[in-house]
Motif scaffolding. Structure first.
Motif, short mmCIF file in Angstrom:
data_model
loop_
_atom_site.label_atom_id
_atom_site.label_comp_id
_atom_site.label_asym_id
_atom_site.label_seq_id
_atom_site.Cartn_x
_atom_site.Cartn_y
_atom_site.Cartn_z
N SER A 149 -20.50 2.60 9.94
CA SER A 149 -19.22 3.27 9.74
C SER A 149 -18.79 3.15 8.28
N THR A 150 -17.86 3.98 7.89
CA THR A 150 -17.21 3.80 6.59
C THR A 150 -16.11 2.75 6.67
N ASP A 151 -15.81 2.32 7.90
CA ASP A 151 -14.80 1.29 8.13
C ASP A 151 -15.50 -0.07 8.12
N ARG A 152 -15.22 -0.88 7.13
CA ARG A 152 -15.91 -2.16 7.00
C ARG A 152 -15.60 -3.11 8.15
N ARG A 153 -14.54 -2.87 8.89
CA ARG A 153 -14.22 -3.73 10.03
C ARG A 153 -15.23 -3.59 11.15
N ARG A 154 -16.02 -2.51 11.13
CA ARG A 154 -17.04 -2.32 12.16
C ARG A 154 -18.39 -2.92 11.76
N THR A 155 -18.44 -3.61 10.65
CA THR A 155 -19.66 -4.29 10.23
C THR A 155 -20.09 -5.30 11.29
N ARG A 175 -16.44 -2.56 21.98
CA ARG A 175 -15.19 -2.58 21.20
C ARG A 175 -15.11 -1.36 20.29
N HIS A 176 -16.19 -1.06 19.61
CA HIS A 176 -16.17 0.07 18.68
C HIS A 176 -16.12 1.41 19.41
N GLU A 177 -16.55 1.42 20.66
CA GLU A 177 -16.45 2.63 21.47
C GLU A 177 -15.06 2.81 22.07
N GLY A 178 -14.19 1.82 21.88
CA GLY A 178 -12.84 1.90 22.40
C GLY A 178 -12.74 1.61 23.88
N ASP A 179 -13.77 0.95 24.43
CA ASP A 179 -13.80 0.61 25.85
C ASP A 179 -13.51 -0.88 25.99
#
Length: 414
Positions: A283-289, A121-125
Motif C-alpha cells: 500500500s501507499t499507506d505505511r501503516r499497512r506495512t 485487518r487490512h481487508e476491513g473484516d
C-alpha cells in the motif's frame, strides 16, 4: 564439561539426565561422539535431509562466507535470498508467490499468524479466530504455543497465551473433525486454520489421511478461511512427497518451512504467502506495512546453504530415494508390528512410528528416557515421544542402518 556447567540444554531435565556425549564430527547418517559413533535415526530433531556435512552445502557456505556475511535485509537485498525465493516459489504448491524469511520453525509460524490477522485487518473484516487441531505442536514462542496443544510443554506460560478454537484430531475418516470445522467456519468469525499436514510431530507422530487435509481445504474455500500449513517438519520429503500438501493435491494460502530447508546445516526459515496476502499489505499507506523481522532475516550464508539444498532436490532423483526409504521403513515396521509389546504401527512416507504398550503412556512416560538410553548405549540416537517410538532418518541411510535402529527398539525390555 560437567553437566553442572554453563550450558542449559533444551528439552533436558538437568536434575535427572546423565551427562550427554559430546559431538566431535558428523558425516552422512552418523554423529561421532567422545563415546563412539551414533546413528542419527531422528535426523537431529528432524532437520537433516541429505545427510550430515553434505559437501555441496558445505561448499556453498564456504564460498558465500568469503564474500558476504550478515547484511540488514530491511532496505537491502542480495542474490542468495533472491535466487532462493524464486526457487522456492517454483517448487511450492501453486499460488504461493511471495517468500518472507525468518530463522526457525517457530518464527515462521509466528509470521504466518501475523500475516493472516494482518490480512483481515487490512481487508476491513473483524475476523480474528484461529482454528487448530488438538495435540498439535507449532513451536515454543508465545503465538506458536497458543496454537499448539496445552500441556506439559507450556503449562507454566498459560497466562501469556491467547485463546483458539480446537478441533478433534481427525481419527479414522476424519468426518467428526470436518463437521466441527464446517460449523466453526460457517460462523464468519474464523480468520485462519493452521494445521500440521498429515503428521502431528511432537504430539506423538499422530497421522491422518490426505482426504481429511483435502476436506479442510474445501471448507476453507467455502467460507473464505485462510489455510496455513506448518510444513516445518513434514516438508522436504518426510511424507514421501516434497510437501505433505502434495499428497492431497492442495495449495494453502500460507506455508511455513524450516528444518530441512538448509538440509539441517544452518538455521533458516521461510513463510510463503499467496499474492492475496501480499497485496493486502502492499500500500501507499505505511501503516499497512508488515511489521515483522529479526536481526538475521535472510542471512546470506544461510540462504546460500538452502539454495544448495534446493539444487540437490532439483538435480537428484529424490522421489526414487523417498520411495525406496519408505519401502524399507514399511518392511521393518511390519516386523515390529507383530510383536505383542507394541501397538498402533503407522507410517507416512519416510516417517515410521509405533507405540510401546506400557502402563503409563503419554509424553512423561518413563519408557521414553529408558529407551533413549538403551539406544544410545547401542550406537543409535533416538528421541521417543513418551511411549511413542519413531524412526525419521536422513535420506542417505542404508538398509543396514535401518536394521540397527529397529533392532535396538525390538531389543528394548519394556
Amino acid at each position: 564439561m560437567s553437566i553442572d556447567g554453563a550450558v542449559w540444554h533444551p528439552f533436558f531435565q538437568h536434575g535427572t539426565e546423565p551427562e550427554p556425549p559430546r559431538a566431535i564430527s558428523t558425516e552422512g547418517a552418523f554423529i561421532e561422539t567422545d563415546r563412539g559413533r551414533l546413528l542419527d535415526a531422528v535426523s537431529s530433531w528432524w532437520v537433516v535431509t541429505h545427510g550430515h556435512n553434505h559437501p555441496r552445502i558445505a561448499q556453498a557456505i564456504r564460498e558465500t562466507a568469503g564474500n558476504l556475511d550478515q547484511v540488514i535485509f530491511a532496505g537491502l537485498t542480495h542474490a542468495p535470498a533472491e535466487e532462493l525465493a524464486e526457487a522456492l516459489v517454483g517448487m511450492a504448491p501453486e499460488g504461493l508467490s511471495h517468500v518472507f524469511y525468518s530463522d526457525s520453525g517457530s518464527t515462521a509460524v509466528e509470521v504466518a499468524l501475523k500475516m493472516a490477522l494482518g490480512y483481515w485487518r487490512h481487508e476491513g473484516d473483524g475476523r480474528h479466530r484461529i482454528a487448530v487441531i488438538e495435540d498439535s505442536y507449532h513451536g515454543d514462542t508465545i503465538g506458536t504455543m497458543s496454537v499448539g496443544e496445552r500441556g506439559v510443554f507450556n503449562a507454566a506460560y498459560d497466562p501469556l497465551m491467547f485463546a483458539v478454537d480446537r478441533l478433534p484430531f481427525p481419527s479414522g475418516d476424519g468426518a467428526e473433525t470436518l463437521r466441527a470445522f464446517e460449523e466453526m467456519a460457517a460462523s464468519g468469525r474464523m480468520a485462519a486454520l493452521i494445521v500440521e499436514p498429515l503428521i502431528l510431530g511432537a504430539g506423538g507422530m499422530r497421522m491422518y489421511g490426505a482426504d481429511v487435509l483435502r476436506g479442510m481445504r474445501e471448507i476453507c474455500d467455502r467460507h473464505d478461511v485462510l489455510m496455513i500449513v506448518d510444513e516445518v517438519m513434514t516438508g522436504w520429503g518426510r511424507t514421501g512427497r516434497l510437501w505433505a500438501c502434495d499428497n492431497a493435491g492442495i495449495a494453502p494460502d500460507i506455508m511455513c518451512t524450516s528444518k530441512g530447508l538448509t538440509g539441517g546445516v544452518i538455521p533458516l526459515a521461510a513463510t510463503l504467502a499467496s499474492r492475496r496476502i501480499f497485496d493486502a499489505h502492499r500500500s501507499t499507506d505505511r501503516r499497512r506495512t508488515f511489521y515483522h523481522s529479526s536481526s538475521y532475516t535472510a542471512n546470506p550464508i544461510a540462504c546460500a546453504a538452502a539454495l544448495a539444498q534446493v539444487r540437490l532436490w532439483q538435480e537428484s532423483p529424490m522421489q526414487e530415494v523417498l520411495d525406496r526409504l519408505g519401502d524399507w521403513q514399511a518392511e521393518r515396521l511390519a516386523k515390529l508390528a507383530a510383536d505383542p509389546r507394541f501397538e498402533n504401527p503407522r507410517r507416512w512416507g519416510t516417517v515410521a512410528a509405533i507405540d510401546m504398550k506400557v502402563p503409563e503412556g503419554g509424553y512423561l512416560s518413563e519408557a521414553g528416557p529408558r529407551l533413549r538410553a538403551h539406544a544410545m548405549d547401542r550406537g543409535v540416537l533416538l528421541r521417543p515421544l513418551g511411549n511413542t517410538c519413531y524412526v525419521m532418518p536422513p535420506y542417505c541411510v542404508t538398509e543396514a542402518d535401518l536394521d540397527l535402529a529397529w533392532d535396538v527398539i525390538a531389543s528394548f525390555d519394556l
